[in-house]
Design an enzyme around this catalytic site. Sequence first.
Site, mmCIF file in Angstrom:
data_model
loop_
_atom_site.group_PDB
_atom_site.id
_atom_site.type_symbol
_atom_site.label_atom_id
_atom_site.label_comp_id
_atom_site.label_asym_id
_atom_site.label_seq_id
_atom_site.Cartn_x
_atom_site.Cartn_y
_atom_site.Cartn_z
ATOM 1 N N LYS A 1 0.752 -1.391 0.043
ATOM 2 C CA LYS A 1 -0.046 -0.023 0.041
ATOM 3 C C LYS A 1 1.047 1.168 -0.040
ATOM 4 O O LYS A 1 0.767 2.174 -0.682
ATOM 5 C CB LYS A 1 -1.040 0.152 1.145
ATOM 6 C CG LYS A 1 -2.057 1.238 1.430
ATOM 7 C CD LYS A 1 -2.483 1.240 2.753
ATOM 8 C CE LYS A 1 -1.441 2.289 3.470
ATOM 9 N NZ LYS A 1 -2.042 2.746 4.538
ATOM 10 N N ASP B 1 -6.250 1.306 1.381
ATOM 11 C CA ASP B 1 -6.337 1.568 2.949
ATOM 12 C C ASP B 1 -8.033 1.194 3.198
ATOM 13 O O ASP B 1 -8.629 0.404 2.571
ATOM 14 C CB ASP B 1 -5.980 3.073 3.008
ATOM 15 C CG ASP B 1 -7.172 3.905 2.523
ATOM 16 O OD1 ASP B 1 -8.066 3.588 1.903
ATOM 17 O OD2 ASP B 1 -7.270 5.040 2.608
#
Length: 222
Positions: free
Chosen positions: A127, A146
Site C-alpha cells: 500500500k 487503505d
Amino acid sequence: MPRETNAAKRERAIEVCRRLNERYGPVECFLDHENPFRLVISVLLSAQTTDAQVNKVTPELFRRWPTPEAMAGATTAEISEVIKSLGFYKTKAKHCVECAQMIVADYGGQVPADMKELVKLPGVGRKTANIVLNVGYGIVEGIAVDTHVNRIAHRLKLSPKTHEKEPLKTEQDLLKILPREYWNDVNHQWIMLGREICDARKPLCGECPLADICPSVRVTAE
C-alpha cells in the site's frame, strides 16, 4: 441467486470511477510532503493513524531530519519523542531510522522508484509503495488499498467477502476488473467518499452519488 459476472462488476466499477471523478476531480495527496523521501516516511507513519495527525508531527520531524542521511543518524528514542502522539510510535520510529539507513546504504540516498525495491524498506508494504510510486514518481503499478478503499470495494461487492480482511487480495480483485487507466485516482477519490459519505459506522446512503448502483445500500442505510 446467480453469481455476478466479472463483466457486470467491471461495468459497475467503471461507473463508480466515472461518477467519483465527476464529483471530486483530481485529488491531491492528503499527506504533506516535498519529495519521495518525506512521502515514504509520512505514509509509513500514517498506518492506523489519521493523515491529519501525521501532518501535525512531520514539520518538526523533517525540520530536525530533513534528508535520509540526517534521519539515518537519528536514534529511535529521538524520533519517538517527536512522533509520540501517533499510534504505535515506537515501532514507527524504529522503521523511520531503519528505512532511512537502507535508503542511504542501498540506494545512494534516493528512494527507489520500483515496487520490488520499495517493499524491501522497513515498514513499507505494498500500500505504501503504491502511494509513493503514484504520488512521488507518477508511476501507476497498482491501487493503494487503505481502510476506506477496502470498505468501499466490499460494500460495492467488487471483491468477495472472504477478502474483506485482506487488503492485498482486495487490491488484486480491483486490478482484475478495473482497466488500468482508472487505477491512478481510485485511492484518493475513494478516500474522499469514505470520509464524506461512506462512513464505516454510519454511511450517508441517502446522500451517496453511488446509491443506485451500490448493492449494499439497503443493508447500510438505517
